[in-house]
Design a protein around this motif. Sequence first.
Motif, PDB file in Angstrom:
ATOM      1  N   ALA A   1       0.824  -1.205   0.000  1.00  0.00           N
ATOM      2  CA  ALA A   1       0.000   0.000   0.000  1.00  0.00           C
ATOM      3  C   ALA A   1       0.859   1.256   0.000  1.00  0.00           C
ATOM      4  O   ALA A   1       0.559   2.243  -0.680  1.00  0.00           O
ATOM      5  CB  ALA A   1      -0.923  -0.011   1.226  1.00  0.00           C
ATOM      6  N   ASP A   2       1.961   1.242   0.750  1.00  0.00           N
ATOM      7  CA  ASP A   2       2.846   2.419   0.781  1.00  0.00           C
ATOM      8  C   ASP A   2       3.507   2.636  -0.582  1.00  0.00           C
ATOM      9  O   ASP A   2       3.621   3.774  -1.049  1.00  0.00           O
ATOM     10  CB  ASP A   2       3.922   2.235   1.861  1.00  0.00           C
ATOM     11  CG  ASP A   2       3.362   2.388   3.269  1.00  0.00           C
ATOM     12  OD1 ASP A   2       2.240   2.907   3.401  1.00  0.00           O
ATOM     13  OD2 ASP A   2       4.047   1.974   4.217  1.00  0.00           O
TER      14      ASP A   2
ATOM     15  N   ALA B   1      -8.656  -1.733  -2.432  1.00  0.00           N
ATOM     16  CA  ALA B   1      -8.254  -1.552  -1.035  1.00  0.00           C
ATOM     17  C   ALA B   1      -8.872  -2.636  -0.154  1.00  0.00           C
ATOM     18  O   ALA B   1      -8.199  -3.204   0.719  1.00  0.00           O
ATOM     19  CB  ALA B   1      -8.670  -0.167  -0.537  1.00  0.00           C
TER      20      ALA B   1
ATOM     21  N   GLU C   1      -9.382   0.202   7.804  1.00  0.00           N
ATOM     22  CA  GLU C   1      -8.062   0.516   7.243  1.00  0.00           C
ATOM     23  C   GLU C   1      -8.123   0.687   5.727  1.00  0.00           C
ATOM     24  O   GLU C   1      -7.434   1.546   5.164  1.00  0.00           O
ATOM     25  CB  GLU C   1      -7.067  -0.585   7.613  1.00  0.00           C
ATOM     26  CG  GLU C   1      -6.680  -0.582   9.088  1.00  0.00           C
ATOM     27  CD  GLU C   1      -5.894  -1.823   9.480  1.00  0.00           C
ATOM     28  OE1 GLU C   1      -5.810  -2.768   8.658  1.00  0.00           O
ATOM     29  OE2 GLU C   1      -5.364  -1.849  10.609  1.00  0.00           O
TER      30      GLU C   1
ATOM     31  N   TRP D   1      -7.057   4.131   3.837  1.00  0.00           N
ATOM     32  CA  TRP D   1      -6.030   4.180   2.792  1.00  0.00           C
ATOM     33  C   TRP D   1      -6.589   4.794   1.508  1.00  0.00           C
ATOM     34  O   TRP D   1      -5.927   5.616   0.862  1.00  0.00           O
ATOM     35  CB  TRP D   1      -5.508   2.771   2.512  1.00  0.00           C
ATOM     36  CG  TRP D   1      -4.448   2.724   1.456  1.00  0.00           C
ATOM     37  CD1 TRP D   1      -3.145   3.134   1.572  1.00  0.00           C
ATOM     38  CD2 TRP D   1      -4.597   2.251   0.113  1.00  0.00           C
ATOM     39  NE1 TRP D   1      -2.468   2.933   0.384  1.00  0.00           N
ATOM     40  CE2 TRP D   1      -3.337   2.390  -0.530  1.00  0.00           C
ATOM     41  CE3 TRP D   1      -5.655   1.701  -0.613  1.00  0.00           C
ATOM     42  CZ2 TRP D   1      -3.118   2.016  -1.854  1.00  0.00           C
ATOM     43  CZ3 TRP D   1      -5.443   1.326  -1.929  1.00  0.00           C
ATOM     44  CH2 TRP D   1      -4.191   1.482  -2.538  1.00  0.00           C
TER      45      TRP D   1
ATOM     46  N   LYS E   1      -6.680   8.437   1.814  1.00  0.00           N
ATOM     47  CA  LYS E   1      -5.361   9.045   1.621  1.00  0.00           C
ATOM     48  C   LYS E   1      -5.081   9.310   0.140  1.00  0.00           C
ATOM     49  O   LYS E   1      -4.474  10.322  -0.212  1.00  0.00           O
ATOM     50  CB  LYS E   1      -4.270   8.146   2.205  1.00  0.00           C
ATOM     51  CG  LYS E   1      -4.214   8.106   3.718  1.00  0.00           C
ATOM     52  CD  LYS E   1      -3.072   7.205   4.179  1.00  0.00           C
ATOM     53  CE  LYS E   1      -2.980   7.161   5.696  1.00  0.00           C
ATOM     54  NZ  LYS E   1      -1.898   6.259   6.153  1.00  0.00           N
TER      55      LYS E   1
ATOM     56  N   HIS F   1      -1.389  -5.360   1.864  1.00  0.00           N
ATOM     57  CA  HIS F   1      -1.128  -3.939   2.163  1.00  0.00           C
ATOM     58  C   HIS F   1       0.251  -3.728   2.787  1.00  0.00           C
ATOM     59  O   HIS F   1       0.878  -2.687   2.593  1.00  0.00           O
ATOM     60  CB  HIS F   1      -2.219  -3.401   3.090  1.00  0.00           C
ATOM     61  CG  HIS F   1      -2.183  -3.977   4.478  1.00  0.00           C
ATOM     62  ND1 HIS F   1      -1.528  -3.378   5.515  1.00  0.00           N
ATOM     63  CD2 HIS F   1      -2.689  -5.130   4.981  1.00  0.00           C
ATOM     64  CE1 HIS F   1      -1.655  -4.115   6.611  1.00  0.00           C
ATOM     65  NE2 HIS F   1      -2.356  -5.189   6.306  1.00  0.00           N
TER      66      HIS F   1
END
Length: 564
Positions: free
Chosen positions: A248-249, A275, A309, A313, A316, A380
Motif C-alpha cells: 500500500a505504501d 483496497a 483501514e 487508505w 489518503k 497492504h
Amino acid sequence: MTPNAASASSGPSRRSFLASTAVATAAVAGGMPLLSACGGSDSGSRDGTTSGKDAKKILPAYVASNVVTPDIPSKNGSSLGFTSKLDLADLKTSVPKKLGKGGKVTIMSPFWGSPPKGDNPYYTGMNDLIGVDVRWQNQDGNTYDQKLGAVLASSEIPDMVVIPGWNMGGKIPSAIIGKFADLGPYLSGDAVKEYPNLAAIPTDAWQRSIFGGALRALPMPASYVPNIVPCYRKDIFDKEGYEVPRSADEFLALCKEITNAKAKRWACGDMKWTAFNSFGSLGGGEKALAWNVVDGKLINRLETEEFLEALEWTRKLFAAGVVHPDFELGKSQATDPAPKFAAGEFLIWNNDSSNWYGQTASQATQNPDFEIWGMDIFGHDGGDPVLWATNPANIFAFVSKKASESVIRDALAVANVTAAPYGTQEYMFTNYGVEGTHYTVKDGVPVKNDKGNNEVLNAFVMVASPASTIAHPDFPDVARGRVEWQQRMGAFTKKTAFYGMQITEPARYTNLTNDLEQLEDDVVRGRKKISDVQQFASEWKSKGGDKLRDWYQKILDENGSAAN
C-alpha cells in the motif's frame, strides 16, 4: 463440496456482465427499493438456507463435459481458458437432438441497450435450434428492479423471469419462493442427465440456486476468485519506467510520482474495491459474505479493522490528489472514465476483469500502442494478500409456479442450449448468432457487425451458462493473462463461513446496511470521517445487527461452515 467446485466457475458476475455490454457506468449499484407487496398471500417465505445433507437430496448430479478441452485448465477456482483460433468447420455438437417440443415460452429479462424486434434472425434462429418458440419481454436493465417488483406483485407472471442477484433486495427473495416452480423433479440427482449441458454446471452454482428449500433457479456460474482487477497502462509504465507496486505504501508513493495535474495526468481512479482486497476486508457484494468466524466469534465486516483501514487508505489517495477528478462524484458520476483512461489521463483503474479485455479490444485499431495489464493484488504490508471468495453464481432464471410440465421441459431445453460450452455450435449460435448475418470470421476470430451488436445481446445468454470461461481468440495473451491472474489470486482466496449458500435474511433486517455504500464513498472522499463509520456500526448493532448475528449463528450451527 463437489469434484468441480474449485475447478469450474464463472460466467459474468454483475460487474463483468455489465462491462461486457458497455453500460457498466449506467447500472444501478447497491441496494434497491423495498417492494411494498411482492408475494401476496402465497409468498410462502422461508428464511435461512439449505445446505449439507438436505441440499444433497436436491442438487443435480455433476457430470463433467468432455465435448471440448480448454487450452488452459481451471486452477485455484479460475475460469477455463481458451486462446486458440476458432475453426467453425470443426465446432463440436453438444445437443445432438432438439429437446424442445415446439411450445411457447415467454421470458422476462433485463436488457441494456435498445431491444431488437421479436422476429429478428437471431431470435428465430435460436428458437429453431432449440425447438421452442421463445418470446422475449426485454425490460430496461437500469430500472429492472421497479418492473420486477410490479410483475412479482401481480398475478400475471411470464413463464420465465431472469433475476440478477443485485435485484434481490427487499422482499424479492420471499416472492421467489412463492412465485416460482420447484425444478427438483426435473433436475435433482440423475434427472439432470437428460440435459447434459446443465449436468456440467458446477455444483456450487446449483447450491446457490436453492431458494426456500427447493431448486428453483437456473444459474449463471461465476468464478469465486475476486473479480476486481487493478488494471494499469502497461505501455506507459514501460515507457516511464514505473514499477508495479507490492504494498500500500509503494502504491501511494508511485501515485504521487505519476500525478501531474497541470499536465492533466493523475495516477488512478477510485481504488476502494482494490483496497478492500489488499487489506483483507470481508466482502461487501452480498450480505452473507460480510460475515465470518474470527477467533470463535461471528463478526461482520463493519466490525473489523481491515474494513476501516481499507477506507482510510483510499481516503489518503483522494486527499493526496492522485485520483482523477472525475471520480470525485462517486457513484453518481455522469461521465464514462474509459476515454480518459485510454487517453492516459489516469493510469490505474480497478474494474471487473472483463475490462481488461474490453479496453484492449476497443483501443486495438485507434490506439495501437495502448496496452493494459492486471496488477496482482498486493498485501497492504507487502506480504501475501488475504482474499475472500465471491459467490459462484449471481444471475438466475426462474420458471413460474403456474407453468405446465411441458412449459418447464421447454424452458429446460432452452437452458440446455445456452449452457453449451465454448467451442460448440450451440455456444457459437448463442453468443454470436448467424454467420454472415450477425458476424464474420477473420483469421479464426468471429467479429460481430452492427446487426450482431444490436440483436445478439442480453437475451439467451441470461437463461443459463456453462462453467466459467474466458475466451479471446482475437487477443489470446489477454485471455491467458486473465486466467493466470485468477489462478495466482485464487491461491490466496479463502471461503467464508457462508460461501455459496443462498441465504434469505428475515425482512426486518433487510435495510440495516442500505446506506453503507454511500457512507463508504463519502468517507474516502473526505466528506465523512472514519468515526462516522464506527458510529454507523454501533447503531447497526443496536438496530438489529446483534440479533441478525444470532440469526446467522443459528444457520451456522445447523448447517456448518463452508470455510476452508
